[in-house]
Motif scaffolding. Sequence first.
Motif, PDB file in Angstrom:
ATOM      1  N   LEU A 304     -42.625 -18.113  10.945  1.00  0.00           N
ATOM      2  CA  LEU A 304     -42.266 -19.131  11.918  1.00  0.00           C
ATOM      3  C   LEU A 304     -43.393 -20.138  12.107  1.00  0.00           C
ATOM      4  O   LEU A 304     -44.526 -19.773  12.416  1.00  0.00           O
ATOM      5  N   ARG A 305     -43.064 -21.429  11.943  1.00  0.00           N
ATOM      6  CA  ARG A 305     -44.049 -22.495  12.086  1.00  0.00           C
ATOM      7  C   ARG A 305     -43.777 -23.383  13.296  1.00  0.00           C
ATOM      8  O   ARG A 305     -44.688 -24.035  13.816  1.00  0.00           O
ATOM      9  N   SER A 306     -42.515 -23.444  13.724  1.00  0.00           N
ATOM     10  CA  SER A 306     -42.154 -24.308  14.845  1.00  0.00           C
ATOM     11  C   SER A 306     -41.151 -23.592  15.740  1.00  0.00           C
ATOM     12  O   SER A 306     -40.140 -23.078  15.252  1.00  0.00           O
ATOM     13  N   LEU A 307     -41.425 -23.575  17.039  1.00  0.00           N
ATOM     14  CA  LEU A 307     -40.532 -22.947  18.003  1.00  0.00           C
ATOM     15  C   LEU A 307     -40.338 -23.887  19.176  1.00  0.00           C
ATOM     16  O   LEU A 307     -41.297 -24.364  19.780  1.00  0.00           O
ATOM     17  N   ARG A 308     -39.081 -24.139  19.499  1.00  0.00           N
ATOM     18  CA  ARG A 308     -38.737 -24.977  20.639  1.00  0.00           C
ATOM     19  C   ARG A 308     -37.748 -24.201  21.500  1.00  0.00           C
ATOM     20  O   ARG A 308     -36.646 -23.858  21.055  1.00  0.00           O
ATOM     21  N   LEU A 309     -38.127 -23.884  22.716  1.00  0.00           N
ATOM     22  CA  LEU A 309     -37.334 -23.036  23.609  1.00  0.00           C
ATOM     23  C   LEU A 309     -37.223 -23.724  24.965  1.00  0.00           C
ATOM     24  O   LEU A 309     -38.192 -23.774  25.725  1.00  0.00           O
ATOM     25  N   GLU A 310     -36.027 -24.244  25.253  1.00  0.00           N
ATOM     26  CA  GLU A 310     -35.854 -25.067  26.452  1.00  0.00           C
ATOM     27  C   GLU A 310     -34.587 -24.687  27.211  1.00  0.00           C
ATOM     28  O   GLU A 310     -33.760 -23.914  26.735  1.00  0.00           O
ATOM     29  N   GLY A 311     -34.440 -25.284  28.381  1.00  0.00           N
ATOM     30  CA  GLY A 311     -33.226 -25.159  29.158  1.00  0.00           C
ATOM     31  C   GLY A 311     -32.552 -26.510  29.272  1.00  0.00           C
ATOM     32  O   GLY A 311     -33.209 -27.523  29.504  1.00  0.00           O
ATOM     33  N   ALA A 312     -31.235 -26.533  29.101  1.00  0.00           N
ATOM     34  CA  ALA A 312     -30.494 -27.773  29.297  1.00  0.00           C
ATOM     35  C   ALA A 312     -30.436 -28.100  30.781  1.00  0.00           C
ATOM     36  O   ALA A 312     -30.760 -27.277  31.637  1.00  0.00           O
ATOM     37  N   CYS A 313     -30.000 -29.309  31.088  1.00  0.00           N
ATOM     38  CA  CYS A 313     -29.940 -29.749  32.477  1.00  0.00           C
ATOM     39  C   CYS A 313     -29.102 -28.793  33.320  1.00  0.00           C
ATOM     40  O   CYS A 313     -29.469 -28.448  34.442  1.00  0.00           O
ATOM     41  N   SER A 314     -27.986 -28.320  32.778  1.00  0.00           N
ATOM     42  CA  SER A 314     -27.111 -27.420  33.529  1.00  0.00           C
ATOM     43  C   SER A 314     -27.801 -26.100  33.848  1.00  0.00           C
ATOM     44  O   SER A 314     -27.577 -25.507  34.903  1.00  0.00           O
ATOM     45  N   TYR A 315     -28.665 -25.645  32.962  1.00  0.00           N
ATOM     46  CA  TYR A 315     -29.405 -24.405  33.179  1.00  0.00           C
ATOM     47  C   TYR A 315     -30.451 -24.593  34.279  1.00  0.00           C
ATOM     48  O   TYR A 315     -30.656 -23.724  35.122  1.00  0.00           O
ATOM     49  N   LYS A 316     -31.093 -25.748  34.278  1.00  0.00           N
ATOM     50  CA  LYS A 316     -32.130 -26.004  35.268  1.00  0.00           C
ATOM     51  C   LYS A 316     -31.555 -26.087  36.676  1.00  0.00           C
ATOM     52  O   LYS A 316     -32.189 -25.660  37.639  1.00  0.00           O
ATOM     53  N   VAL A 317     -30.350 -26.657  36.777  1.00  0.00           N
ATOM     54  CA  VAL A 317     -29.720 -26.768  38.091  1.00  0.00           C
ATOM     55  C   VAL A 317     -29.565 -25.397  38.731  1.00  0.00           C
ATOM     56  O   VAL A 317     -29.773 -25.214  39.927  1.00  0.00           O
ATOM     57  N   VAL A 318     -29.224 -24.391  37.925  1.00  0.00           N
ATOM     58  CA  VAL A 318     -29.078 -23.024  38.430  1.00  0.00           C
ATOM     59  C   VAL A 318     -30.391 -22.534  39.010  1.00  0.00           C
ATOM     60  O   VAL A 318     -30.444 -21.969  40.107  1.00  0.00           O
ATOM     61  N   TRP A 319     -31.491 -22.805  38.288  1.00  0.00           N
ATOM     62  CA  TRP A 319     -32.780 -22.255  38.721  1.00  0.00           C
ATOM     63  C   TRP A 319     -33.438 -23.075  39.818  1.00  0.00           C
ATOM     64  O   TRP A 319     -34.338 -22.601  40.499  1.00  0.00           O
ATOM     65  N   TYR A 320     -32.971 -24.308  40.025  1.00  0.00           N
ATOM     66  CA  TYR A 320     -33.485 -25.095  41.144  1.00  0.00           C
ATOM     67  C   TYR A 320     -32.786 -24.740  42.452  1.00  0.00           C
ATOM     68  O   TYR A 320     -33.237 -25.119  43.531  1.00  0.00           O
ATOM     69  N   ASN A 321     -31.692 -23.996  42.348  1.00  0.00           N
ATOM     70  CA  ASN A 321     -30.920 -23.635  43.538  1.00  0.00           C
ATOM     71  C   ASN A 321     -31.689 -22.614  44.372  1.00  0.00           C
ATOM     72  O   ASN A 321     -32.037 -21.536  43.894  1.00  0.00           O
ATOM     73  N   GLU A 322     -31.939 -22.908  45.621  1.00  0.00           N
ATOM     74  CA  GLU A 322     -32.730 -22.011  46.464  1.00  0.00           C
ATOM     75  C   GLU A 322     -31.993 -20.717  46.786  1.00  0.00           C
ATOM     76  O   GLU A 322     -32.612 -19.738  47.208  1.00  0.00           O
ATOM     77  N   ASP A 323     -30.675 -20.692  46.602  1.00  0.00           N
ATOM     78  CA  ASP A 323     -29.896 -19.497  46.927  1.00  0.00           C
ATOM     79  C   ASP A 323     -29.712 -18.565  45.736  1.00  0.00           C
ATOM     80  O   ASP A 323     -28.873 -17.682  45.761  1.00  0.00           O
ATOM     81  N   ARG A 324     -30.498 -18.787  44.673  1.00  0.00           N
ATOM     82  CA  ARG A 324     -30.321 -17.955  43.483  1.00  0.00           C
ATOM     83  C   ARG A 324     -30.639 -16.497  43.798  1.00  0.00           C
ATOM     84  O   ARG A 324     -31.410 -16.180  44.709  1.00  0.00           O
ATOM     85  N   ASP A 325     -30.073 -15.601  42.990  1.00  0.00           N
ATOM     86  CA  ASP A 325     -30.195 -14.171  43.247  1.00  0.00           C
ATOM     87  C   ASP A 325     -31.533 -13.597  42.778  1.00  0.00           C
ATOM     88  O   ASP A 325     -31.944 -12.531  43.210  1.00  0.00           O
ATOM     89  N   GLU A 326     -32.199 -14.275  41.837  1.00  0.00           N
ATOM     90  CA  GLU A 326     -33.472 -13.781  41.312  1.00  0.00           C
ATOM     91  C   GLU A 326     -34.562 -14.804  41.608  1.00  0.00           C
ATOM     92  O   GLU A 326     -34.312 -15.999  41.648  1.00  0.00           O
ATOM     93  N   ASP A 327     -35.772 -14.316  41.830  1.00  0.00           N
ATOM     94  CA  ASP A 327     -36.863 -15.212  42.204  1.00  0.00           C
ATOM     95  C   ASP A 327     -37.350 -16.056  41.039  1.00  0.00           C
ATOM     96  O   ASP A 327     -37.591 -17.240  41.168  1.00  0.00           O
TER      97      ASP A 327
END
Length: 468
Positions: A304-327
Amino acid sequence: MERLPTELLYHIGQYSREEEPPFRTLWALSLCSWRFYHVFKPLLYSEIRITYDGYRIPLHDVDLIIRLWHDAELAKRVHRLDIHWQGCGSSDLSKFEDESKIVAFINSALDEIFGSNAPLYRTRDKWEHHLQARCQEAWAGILLVRLSHLRRLFVKYDNSDLIVDILRKAAQRQQPFDRTLPFPYLTEVTASAHSRLHWIESDLLTSFFYFPAVRRVNVFAVAETAAPESLVVKHDSLPVRVLVVSNAVYCRGMLDWLAASARLEQVTLKIAVHPTDDYWDMPSNERFHASRFRQALLPCAKTLRSLRLEGACSYKVVWYNEDRDEDEEAAFGSFKEFANLQTLIVRYHFLLAPPSADDKMPLLAILPASLESLGITDIESEDYLNLVAELLRLVRHGPDLFPRLNEVHLFVIDMCEGPLDALRTGFDLAGIGLTVELQQEEDWEHNDVSSDGENPFLDVEVQMVGPS
């Protein structure tokens, strides 16, 4: 034009086929004379497009498929195939003008593909039903069998019930792929959902990872499904070198694809949540876990020479939610085992565990010495304190621990100049380039894949680029 050299005519033909609509001028020229037809014939058949327009395949496409099926030399000229389908409305049967000719062809083709094996009667009957109903997917599958010199394949669909049968046969080297290697020239596959708010299932594409020449697989909007039990592969091709997946929903980490890819050189994965879904209603084993993804990627640690691991906008919205179930999300873990990794672009929370985490590891301890370019995305204002401290330690010890590191790119949600000033000074002294940009977000709808594979996300190469 009749007096022009053949080589010059051929170049004119190559230029003409790039117009829109494609091949219009080329086809008109080929009708001018027998000489023109024979000169332009290789170009006329080099690309075949069977695209979605209603539920039934046009009769001229059926005629083309039958012609290619019976003319092996002509079929060898096809180097690119674009196939799009969406359902088939297969309740309407026998819509062909010359039914006896078509029925004879269907029976002959299915004999070659399925033979007379009793356990396959039900599958054969299904195919016969769909072919007689002029189902686009079924006829595209028939064509695919004959394209022995295919090099690039583009598929766009919402669901698949038929072509997957052909692909599994090819992966397992079963009839009609039991005498020669399947698709020995096919190097690139690109797949996407037909409509923007749908997704495709991964099991259709799993077979391509076992074809002998496939080097690159590009996918947009995919839900990861378990590999079918019927796909039992006894050979060891594992040719894929580049895997690019954008907007992966129901993502376990592309486990079946990675299991069939022990020599990957470039991996790009963007995690998404479909706009119609509730992430927290998904079973835990269907959500993405960076640490589980790391375990699946370890067989490629040396290549492996190149790795790109990201979240799409829809994924980020879940984690920006203060009511999420996991910290917090679980971090990827150490990258040190990937001893030849040169370029790393990674979501901040996949890179560094929160300061309070029991398993937190400093940046110095997880990056490989081979790293040349580092990109960190999705940096929020509350991440600055921890990130700046880690990066200052990185530049202080960088020349000794990371002698090849020459650039760091930060993509931030909020620009905070105070912490960044100290960071820029430290990087200048260390001789390492630092760029900081406001992160540009794109909606789900904007990340579609064209038939030419021209999605900027899918065109990521080893060099550093900003998030799409």
